[in-house]
Scaffold this motif. Structure first.
Motif, mmCIF file in Angstrom:
data_model
loop_
_atom_site.group_PDB
_atom_site.id
_atom_site.type_symbol
_atom_site.label_atom_id
_atom_site.label_comp_id
_atom_site.label_asym_id
_atom_site.label_seq_id
_atom_site.Cartn_x
_atom_site.Cartn_y
_atom_site.Cartn_z
ATOM 1 N N THR A 137 24.763 43.080 30.732
ATOM 2 C CA THR A 137 25.107 44.483 30.500
ATOM 3 C C THR A 137 25.742 45.103 31.730
ATOM 4 O O THR A 137 26.762 45.798 31.647
ATOM 5 C CB THR A 137 23.853 45.283 30.103
ATOM 6 N N VAL A 138 25.138 44.846 32.898
ATOM 7 C CA VAL A 138 25.693 45.391 34.140
ATOM 8 C C VAL A 138 27.084 44.824 34.405
ATOM 9 O O VAL A 138 27.964 45.508 34.935
ATOM 10 C CB VAL A 138 24.746 45.105 35.325
ATOM 11 N N ALA A 139 27.314 43.577 33.992
ATOM 12 C CA ALA A 139 28.642 42.980 34.155
ATOM 13 C C ALA A 139 29.682 43.762 33.365
ATOM 14 O O ALA A 139 30.802 44.004 33.846
ATOM 15 C CB ALA A 139 28.626 41.518 33.705
ATOM 16 N N LEU A 140 29.317 44.170 32.147
ATOM 17 C CA LEU A 140 30.257 44.958 31.337
ATOM 18 C C LEU A 140 30.472 46.344 31.923
ATOM 19 O O LEU A 140 31.568 46.894 31.864
ATOM 20 C CB LEU A 140 29.741 45.073 29.897
ATOM 21 N N VAL A 141 29.399 46.916 32.494
ATOM 22 C CA VAL A 141 29.495 48.278 33.015
ATOM 23 C C VAL A 141 30.241 48.323 34.344
ATOM 24 O O VAL A 141 31.070 49.206 34.577
ATOM 25 C CB VAL A 141 28.081 48.898 33.176
ATOM 26 N N THR A 142 29.952 47.361 35.239
ATOM 27 C CA THR A 142 30.525 47.430 36.588
ATOM 28 C C THR A 142 31.396 46.234 36.947
ATOM 29 O O THR A 142 32.463 46.386 37.522
ATOM 30 C CB THR A 142 29.404 47.546 37.634
ATOM 31 N N GLY A 143 30.926 45.023 36.618
ATOM 32 C CA GLY A 143 31.641 43.831 37.044
ATOM 33 C C GLY A 143 33.032 43.713 36.461
ATOM 34 O O GLY A 143 34.000 43.388 37.167
ATOM 35 N N VAL A 144 33.164 43.984 35.160
ATOM 36 C CA VAL A 144 34.470 43.850 34.503
ATOM 37 C C VAL A 144 35.484 44.872 35.024
ATOM 38 O O VAL A 144 36.592 44.496 35.418
ATOM 39 C CB VAL A 144 34.314 43.932 32.976
ATOM 40 N N PRO A 145 35.146 46.177 35.048
ATOM 41 C CA PRO A 145 36.143 47.113 35.600
ATOM 42 C C PRO A 145 36.442 46.877 37.069
ATOM 43 O O PRO A 145 37.594 47.016 37.502
ATOM 44 C CB PRO A 145 35.510 48.491 35.373
ATOM 45 N N LEU A 146 35.424 46.505 37.862
ATOM 46 C CA LEU A 146 35.664 46.233 39.280
ATOM 47 C C LEU A 146 36.538 44.991 39.451
ATOM 48 O O LEU A 146 37.475 44.980 40.260
ATOM 49 C CB LEU A 146 34.336 46.045 40.015
ATOM 50 N N GLY A 147 36.241 43.949 38.675
ATOM 51 C CA GLY A 147 37.059 42.745 38.736
ATOM 52 C C GLY A 147 38.487 43.003 38.295
ATOM 53 O O GLY A 147 39.443 42.461 38.863
ATOM 54 N N GLN A 152 44.205 43.856 39.739
ATOM 55 C CA GLN A 152 45.420 44.670 39.672
ATOM 56 C C GLN A 152 45.900 45.104 41.042
ATOM 57 O O GLN A 152 47.103 45.303 41.250
ATOM 58 C CB GLN A 152 45.171 45.889 38.771
ATOM 59 N N GLN A 153 44.984 45.233 41.992
ATOM 60 C CA GLN A 153 45.365 45.688 43.327
ATOM 61 C C GLN A 153 45.748 44.536 44.250
ATOM 62 O O GLN A 153 46.659 44.657 45.061
ATOM 63 C CB GLN A 153 44.201 46.484 43.962
ATOM 64 N N PHE A 154 45.051 43.411 44.121
ATOM 65 C CA PHE A 154 45.243 42.314 45.075
ATOM 66 C C PHE A 154 45.709 41.015 44.417
ATOM 67 O O PHE A 154 45.966 40.040 45.113
ATOM 68 C CB PHE A 154 43.926 42.049 45.834
ATOM 69 N N GLY A 155 45.786 40.999 43.096
ATOM 70 C CA GLY A 155 46.175 39.789 42.384
ATOM 71 C C GLY A 155 45.004 39.218 41.603
ATOM 72 O O GLY A 155 43.859 39.268 42.061
ATOM 73 N N TRP A 156 45.300 38.669 40.435
ATOM 74 C CA TRP A 156 44.222 38.192 39.556
ATOM 75 C C TRP A 156 43.437 37.039 40.193
ATOM 76 O O TRP A 156 42.245 36.871 39.910
ATOM 77 C CB TRP A 156 44.780 37.755 38.208
ATOM 78 N N THR A 237 44.588 52.575 35.768
ATOM 79 C CA THR A 237 43.736 53.394 34.909
ATOM 80 C C THR A 237 42.955 52.534 33.924
ATOM 81 O O THR A 237 41.861 52.915 33.494
ATOM 82 C CB THR A 237 44.585 54.434 34.153
ATOM 83 N N VAL A 238 43.517 51.377 33.572
ATOM 84 C CA VAL A 238 42.846 50.513 32.606
ATOM 85 C C VAL A 238 41.452 50.131 33.088
ATOM 86 O O VAL A 238 40.502 50.081 32.295
ATOM 87 C CB VAL A 238 43.695 49.250 32.338
ATOM 88 N N SER A 239 41.292 49.880 34.391
ATOM 89 C CA SER A 239 39.973 49.520 34.908
ATOM 90 C C SER A 239 38.978 50.663 34.722
ATOM 91 O O SER A 239 37.792 50.436 34.457
ATOM 92 C CB SER A 239 40.056 49.127 36.386
ATOM 93 N N LEU A 240 39.443 51.906 34.819
ATOM 94 C CA LEU A 240 38.561 53.058 34.582
ATOM 95 C C LEU A 240 38.183 53.159 33.112
ATOM 96 O O LEU A 240 37.041 53.497 32.769
ATOM 97 C CB LEU A 240 39.250 54.343 35.046
#
Length: 398
Positions: A137-147, A152-156, A237-240
């Motif tokens: 659950t925490v991965a969906l809430v924080t890990g996925v948008p942070l990843g 997007q900022q530094f490369g996949w 914005t997609v990460s947000l």
């Protein structure tokens, strides 16, 4: 709760992040590797296929391996798989990396619950499992948008490097804190697992799971391209938006569990599947309007994973009736059904994107989810018929 449980939770967090973060990176990967968006979407399908195959097959084959050694080996494979993705020279090698990581994922969650319950007194077993699964659950809430943000900022590639670092930390935590002597019963053999698949009522539940999840992932796999190309959101914005989605998922899981407890799994599943179909259909019309698209995605998160508690409770109920000797196997195979649905949905979504176009993944996904509603209603009717027959037979005896 012992600190060893935190190591398991961190492992679940890392594994959950690497499974779902790819959704936010599909446009970036497609552009960087010069492949189509549907081809990038196959990275979701193949990972889920690795999970579905790895869970029953490798769990049976590793049944006699000491649990701590197996756990540490899985985190090594997981870390190496993500490092391979980080350094993947091309699309084919990235596919291989995803398959390897998916195999480790499947076995981890097959043995994770057993390990978690061995760390605590019997009366705290359910709480221990719940704590471990909060990593997902925490991965969906924080890990996925942070990843997604990192990608997007530094490369996949840097996203996979970051997840590899999580794998190393989880490995060290398990090495230091998980006890060496974990008692376990060898898991069911492949023949025992296949015997479960001969039960029509259990196959019906697996079909509900696969079709329901498949319909959702037809569109969810391509959520980032939809948000960028149709809604007009920037890549950053997609990460947000994914963060909003993840928070909604967390609340939806709680709501889904309470509905299943209060109404019973069948009624709860019908309600959630209908809500999921309605949201996917609505996105067809709201995707072109940014604020309405954001609201729709928020509602989507509330029902996307809310069916998990009901499906797991229901498959255990059916297994206790039709395969009481293999309840754990039946429950584990439902996890495989989830991932088969994800694999099939992502693959079919790719065909839709390559054909009619991105936006058609939403309403077609809704139609597929309605198929899950039909299967659920059918299973509920069979339950009532069986209960009525049993009641009539008991009355006849007296």
């Amino acid at each position: 709760m012992p600190i060893a449980l935190l190591a398991l939770t961190l492992s679940a967090f890392a594994i959950g992040t690497t499974e779902f973060v790819i959704v936010g990176l599909i446009p970036t990967i497609a552009l960087d590797l010069s492949v189509s968006v549907p081809s990038a979407g196959l990275l979701v399908s193949l990972y889920a296929l690795g999970v579905a195959i790895g869970a029953p097959l490798l769990t049976a084959l590793t049944g006699r391996v000491p649990r701590k050694l197996l756990l540490l080996s899985l985190m090594v494979i997981f870390t190496l798989g993500n490092l391979l993705a980080w350094q993947a020279p091309g699309y084919e090698s990235l596919i291989l990396a995803r398959l390897v990581t998916g195999l480790a994922h499947g076995v981890f969650f097959s043995i994770g619950s057993t390990i978690a319950t061995s760390l605590v007194p019997r009366e705290k077993a359910a709480s221990a499992i719940a704590i471990m699964f909060t990593g997902l659950t925490v991965a969906l809430v924080t890990g996925v948008p942070l990843g997604t943000f990192i990608g997007q900022q530094f490369g996949w590639r840097e996203t996979f490097l970051a997840v590899s670092a999580l794998g190393v930390i989880a490995f060290i935590g398990s090495l230091l804190f998980v006890p060496r002597s974990i008692q376990h019963n060898p898991p069911a053999s492949l023949l025992q697992q296949l015997s479960v698949l001969r039960q029509p009522r259990l196959l019906l539940v697996y079909a509900m799971t696969a079709v329901g999840y498949g319909g959702s992932f037809i569109a969810f796999t391509y959520l980032a391209p939809i948000l960028q190309e149709i809604s007009g959101f920037t890549a950053g914005t997609v990460s947000l938006v994914l963060l909003v989605y993840g928070v909604s998922v967390a609340f939806g899981n709680i709501l889904g569990g309470r509905l299943a407890d209060r109404l019973g799994p069948i009624k709860a599943l019908v309600m959630i599947f209908l809500g999921l179909a309605a949201v996917l259909l609505a996105l067809t019309f709201t995707a072109s309007m940014p604020w309405l698209a954001l609201l729709t995605v928020l509602l989507w998160g509330a029902v996307a994973f809310g069916n998990v508690p009901g499906l797991q409770v229901y498959v255990v109920q059916q297994a206790e009736r039709y395969a009481p000797q293999a309840v754990d196997v039946a429950s584990g195979l439902n996890i495989a059904a989830f991932n088969l649905g994800i694999a099939g949905g992502a693959w079919f979504g790719g065909l839709i994107v390559a054909g009619p176009g991105l936006i058609h993944t939403t309403w077609i996904g809704a139609l597929v989810v309605l198929g899950a509603v039909g299967l659920t209603l059918w299973s509920g009717r069979l339950d009532r018929d069986t209960t009525d027959y049993s009641s009539a037979a008991s009355a006849a005896e007296y």
